[in-house]
Write a protein that holds these residues in place. Structure first.
Motif, PDB file in Angstrom:
ATOM      1  N   HIS A 164       0.842  -1.189   0.000  1.00 19.47           N
ATOM      2  CA  HIS A 164       0.000   0.000   0.000  1.00 19.47           C
ATOM      3  C   HIS A 164       0.885   1.250   0.000  1.00 19.47           C
ATOM      4  O   HIS A 164       0.680   2.191  -0.783  1.00 19.47           O
ATOM      5  CB  HIS A 164      -0.912  -0.018   1.232  1.00 19.47           C
ATOM      6  CG  HIS A 164      -2.096   0.890   1.113  1.00 19.47           C
ATOM      7  ND1 HIS A 164      -2.990   1.095   2.134  1.00 19.47           N
ATOM      8  CD2 HIS A 164      -2.549   1.669   0.085  1.00 19.47           C
ATOM      9  CE1 HIS A 164      -3.929   1.938   1.755  1.00 19.47           C
ATOM     10  NE2 HIS A 164      -3.686   2.302   0.526  1.00 19.47           N
ATOM     11  N   HIS A 165       1.882   1.256   0.870  1.00 18.90           N
ATOM     12  CA  HIS A 165       2.816   2.390   0.910  1.00 18.90           C
ATOM     13  C   HIS A 165       3.635   2.452  -0.378  1.00 18.90           C
ATOM     14  O   HIS A 165       3.931   3.550  -0.881  1.00 18.90           O
ATOM     15  CB  HIS A 165       3.741   2.261   2.124  1.00 18.90           C
ATOM     16  CG  HIS A 165       3.053   2.533   3.429  1.00 18.90           C
ATOM     17  ND1 HIS A 165       2.594   3.791   3.776  1.00 18.90           N
ATOM     18  CD2 HIS A 165       2.756   1.719   4.470  1.00 18.90           C
ATOM     19  CE1 HIS A 165       2.040   3.737   4.975  1.00 18.90           C
ATOM     20  NE2 HIS A 165       2.119   2.490   5.422  1.00 18.90           N
ATOM     21  N   LEU A 166       4.021   1.299  -0.917  1.00 20.17           N
ATOM     22  CA  LEU A 166       4.786   1.261  -2.161  1.00 20.17           C
ATOM     23  C   LEU A 166       4.024   1.961  -3.284  1.00 20.17           C
ATOM     24  O   LEU A 166       4.600   2.756  -4.052  1.00 20.17           O
ATOM     25  CB  LEU A 166       5.060  -0.196  -2.542  1.00 20.17           C
ATOM     26  CG  LEU A 166       5.992  -0.428  -3.737  1.00 20.17           C
ATOM     27  CD1 LEU A 166       7.443  -0.313  -3.284  1.00 20.17           C
ATOM     28  CD2 LEU A 166       5.761  -1.821  -4.338  1.00 20.17           C
ATOM     29  N   LYS A 167       2.731   1.679  -3.370  1.00 18.14           N
ATOM     30  CA  LYS A 167       1.907   2.257  -4.426  1.00 18.14           C
ATOM     31  C   LYS A 167       1.802   3.772  -4.297  1.00 18.14           C
ATOM     32  O   LYS A 167       1.865   4.497  -5.290  1.00 18.14           O
ATOM     33  CB  LYS A 167       0.514   1.632  -4.391  1.00 18.14           C
ATOM     34  CG  LYS A 167      -0.531   2.279  -5.319  1.00 18.14           C
ATOM     35  CD  LYS A 167      -1.853   1.535  -5.235  1.00 18.14           C
ATOM     36  CE  LYS A 167      -2.932   2.166  -6.108  1.00 18.14           C
ATOM     37  NZ  LYS A 167      -3.510   3.360  -5.478  1.00 18.14           N
ATOM     38  N   HIS A 168       1.647   4.261  -3.098  1.00 15.13           N
ATOM     39  CA  HIS A 168       1.374   5.675  -2.915  1.00 15.13           C
ATOM     40  C   HIS A 168       2.618   6.538  -2.699  1.00 15.13           C
ATOM     41  O   HIS A 168       2.533   7.762  -2.787  1.00 15.13           O
ATOM     42  CB  HIS A 168       0.420   5.868  -1.732  1.00 15.13           C
ATOM     43  CG  HIS A 168      -0.977   5.391  -2.012  1.00 15.13           C
ATOM     44  ND1 HIS A 168      -1.868   6.105  -2.787  1.00 15.13           N
ATOM     45  CD2 HIS A 168      -1.626   4.251  -1.636  1.00 15.13           C
ATOM     46  CE1 HIS A 168      -3.010   5.437  -2.871  1.00 15.13           C
ATOM     47  NE2 HIS A 168      -2.894   4.315  -2.190  1.00 15.13           N
ATOM     48  N   GLU A 169       3.757   5.913  -2.451  1.00 15.61           N
ATOM     49  CA  GLU A 169       4.928   6.709  -2.067  1.00 15.61           C
ATOM     50  C   GLU A 169       6.162   6.515  -2.934  1.00 15.61           C
ATOM     51  O   GLU A 169       7.116   7.286  -2.817  1.00 15.61           O
ATOM     52  CB  GLU A 169       5.297   6.407  -0.598  1.00 15.61           C
ATOM     53  CG  GLU A 169       4.186   6.748   0.383  1.00 15.61           C
ATOM     54  CD  GLU A 169       4.482   6.259   1.800  1.00 15.61           C
ATOM     55  OE1 GLU A 169       5.612   5.751   2.022  1.00 15.61           O
ATOM     56  OE2 GLU A 169       3.595   6.374   2.675  1.00 15.61           O
ATOM     57  N   THR A 170       6.175   5.507  -3.811  1.00 13.12           N
ATOM     58  CA  THR A 170       7.419   5.224  -4.540  1.00 13.12           C
ATOM     59  C   THR A 170       7.279   5.256  -6.052  1.00 13.12           C
ATOM     60  O   THR A 170       8.226   4.897  -6.761  1.00 13.12           O
ATOM     61  CB  THR A 170       7.984   3.851  -4.126  1.00 13.12           C
ATOM     62  OG1 THR A 170       7.076   2.819  -4.545  1.00 13.12           O
ATOM     63  CG2 THR A 170       8.181   3.771  -2.621  1.00 13.12           C
ATOM     64  N   GLY A 171       6.104   5.619  -6.585  1.00 11.80           N
ATOM     65  CA  GLY A 171       5.996   5.742  -8.032  1.00 11.80           C
ATOM     66  C   GLY A 171       5.465   4.528  -8.752  1.00 11.80           C
ATOM     67  O   GLY A 171       5.351   4.545  -9.988  1.00 11.80           O
ATOM     68  N   TRP A 172       5.136   3.455  -8.025  1.00 10.68           N
ATOM     69  CA  TRP A 172       4.496   2.311  -8.674  1.00 10.68           C
ATOM     70  C   TRP A 172       3.057   2.693  -9.053  1.00 10.68           C
ATOM     71  O   TRP A 172       2.386   3.420  -8.336  1.00 10.68           O
ATOM     72  CB  TRP A 172       4.455   1.113  -7.727  1.00 10.68           C
ATOM     73  CG  TRP A 172       5.755   0.373  -7.614  1.00 10.68           C
ATOM     74  CD1 TRP A 172       6.846   0.734  -6.872  1.00 10.68           C
ATOM     75  CD2 TRP A 172       6.083  -0.850  -8.257  1.00 10.68           C
ATOM     76  NE1 TRP A 172       7.844  -0.193  -7.003  1.00 10.68           N
ATOM     77  CE2 TRP A 172       7.406  -1.188  -7.850  1.00 10.68           C
ATOM     78  CE3 TRP A 172       5.423  -1.717  -9.125  1.00 10.68           C
ATOM     79  CZ2 TRP A 172       8.055  -2.334  -8.285  1.00 10.68           C
ATOM     80  CZ3 TRP A 172       6.060  -2.868  -9.560  1.00 10.68           C
ATOM     81  CH2 TRP A 172       7.364  -3.163  -9.151  1.00 10.68           C
ATOM     82  N   THR A 173       2.586   2.172 -10.181  1.00  9.50           N
ATOM     83  CA  THR A 173       1.205   2.402 -10.599  1.00  9.50           C
ATOM     84  C   THR A 173       0.541   1.072 -10.924  1.00  9.50           C
ATOM     85  O   THR A 173       1.216   0.075 -11.210  1.00  9.50           O
ATOM     86  CB  THR A 173       1.128   3.318 -11.832  1.00  9.50           C
ATOM     87  OG1 THR A 173       1.820   2.694 -12.931  1.00  9.50           O
ATOM     88  CG2 THR A 173       1.739   4.689 -11.539  1.00  9.50           C
ATOM     89  N   VAL A 174      -0.780   1.053 -10.887  1.00 10.07           N
ATOM     90  CA  VAL A 174      -1.526  -0.173 -11.175  1.00 10.07           C
ATOM     91  C   VAL A 174      -2.756   0.178 -11.998  1.00 10.07           C
ATOM     92  O   VAL A 174      -3.409   1.201 -11.785  1.00 10.07           O
ATOM     93  CB  VAL A 174      -1.929  -0.890  -9.857  1.00 10.07           C
ATOM     94  CG1 VAL A 174      -2.757   0.031  -8.970  1.00 10.07           C
ATOM     95  CG2 VAL A 174      -2.668  -2.189 -10.158  1.00 10.07           C
ATOM     96  N   THR A 175      -3.048  -0.676 -12.972  1.00 10.29           N
ATOM     97  CA  THR A 175      -4.240  -0.514 -13.808  1.00 10.29           C
ATOM     98  C   THR A 175      -4.943  -1.859 -13.932  1.00 10.29           C
ATOM     99  O   THR A 175      -4.345  -2.913 -13.697  1.00 10.29           O
ATOM    100  CB  THR A 175      -3.886   0.001 -15.212  1.00 10.29           C
ATOM    101  OG1 THR A 175      -2.959  -0.924 -15.826  1.00 10.29           O
ATOM    102  CG2 THR A 175      -3.260   1.389 -15.144  1.00 10.29           C
ATOM    103  N   GLY A 176      -6.207  -1.811 -14.331  1.00 13.33           N
ATOM    104  CA  GLY A 176      -6.985  -3.029 -14.512  1.00 13.33           C
ATOM    105  C   GLY A 176      -8.101  -3.124 -13.488  1.00 13.33           C
ATOM    106  O   GLY A 176      -8.004  -2.566 -12.395  1.00 13.33           O
ATOM    107  N   PRO A 187       8.666   2.136 -11.167  1.00 15.23           N
ATOM    108  CA  PRO A 187       9.202   3.454 -11.540  1.00 15.23           C
ATOM    109  C   PRO A 187      10.162   3.404 -12.726  1.00 15.23           C
ATOM    110  O   PRO A 187      10.338   4.404 -13.426  1.00 15.23           O
ATOM    111  CB  PRO A 187       9.909   3.919 -10.259  1.00 15.23           C
ATOM    112  CG  PRO A 187       9.197   3.209  -9.156  1.00 15.23           C
ATOM    113  CD  PRO A 187       8.866   1.859  -9.729  1.00 15.23           C
ATOM    114  N   THR A 188      10.743   2.222 -12.980  1.00 13.34           N
ATOM    115  CA  THR A 188      11.656   2.095 -14.118  1.00 13.34           C
ATOM    116  C   THR A 188      10.939   1.718 -15.409  1.00 13.34           C
ATOM    117  O   THR A 188      11.573   1.590 -16.459  1.00 13.34           O
ATOM    118  CB  THR A 188      12.727   1.038 -13.812  1.00 13.34           C
ATOM    119  OG1 THR A 188      12.095  -0.229 -13.589  1.00 13.34           O
ATOM    120  CG2 THR A 188      13.540   1.436 -12.578  1.00 13.34           C
TER     121      THR A 188
END
Length: 209
Positions: A164-176, A187-188
């Motif tokens: 949860h923190h990874l998604k909101h704080e490190t630039g990871w995104t999710v779709t679907g 992020p890369t």
């Protein structure tokens, strides 16, 4: 209030008492002239909440509507109220048991029926490879609330605290759609697939003879 307006709408002897009260209720809710003295009490028109199936509004069936604080009302009455051009309608998505799964923008915190549904659907954290049980995860808004995301099963997913923190704080995104495959992008720019939760259904064989 309803009884008081009933005799002024339909003359006594023409309709039953229940029919007159039903007509008075519709007139009251729609603010028609027949019950103006009642409908404009203290200068305010009545405000009500009516829940009715879309199929009933379309005339495909005659399931009763549910008038908040009153109870079931006939389909014809529900359709008459729905025809009021001053009314405001909001779509409500429910499961087959009638549990509400889409609360739109009315609340940020998912109510318990929605939480139970998302936990049962996802089974584990929806980050790729994470097996933390859904019951120990957070309920995340895939499209954040502050970006006009809704509190609905199509926008809520289980994420453990770490992801949860990874998604909101490190630039990871999710779709679907959370009920199907999710695509996570790091992020890369690398992408990772997260399949939906599933339940094993072993084949049932007949008893041996």
């Amino acid at each position: 209030m309803i009884a008081a307006g009933a005799s002024s709408i339909v003359p006594l002897g023409v309709a039953s008492a229940d029919q007159r009260r039903a007509d008075a209720l519709v007139a009251l809710l729609l603010g028609t002239d027949e019950v103006d003295a009642v409908g404009s009490w203290q200068g305010r028109a009545p405000s009500v909440q009516l829940t009715v199936a879309a199929t009933t509004l379309l005339g495909l069936d005659d399931h009763p509507g549910e008038l908040d604080g009153y109870g079931p009302i006939p389909a014809a009455m529900a359709r008459a109220i729905a025809a009021d051009p001053t009314g405001t309608w909001r779509r409500l998505l429910t499961d087959n048991s009638g549990r509400l799964l889409d609360y739109g923008r009315t609340t940020y915190r998912p109510p318990q029926p929605l939480v139970d549904h998302v936990i049962a659907r996802d089974r584990t954290c929806r980050f790729p490879g994470c097996t933390r049980p859904a019951r120990r995860c957070h309920i995340d808004h895939q499209l954040p609330w502050n970006e006009h995301g809704t509190t609905a099963e199509c926008n809520c997913q289980c994420l453990c605290s770490r992801h949860h923190h990874l998604k909101h704080e490190t630039g990871w995104t999710v779709t679907g759609h959370p009920a199907d495959d999710l695509t996570w992008t790091s992020p890369t720019g690398h992408t990772y697939r997260a399949p939906p939760g599933h339940y094993d259904t072993p084949d049932h064989e007949g008893p041996p003879f």
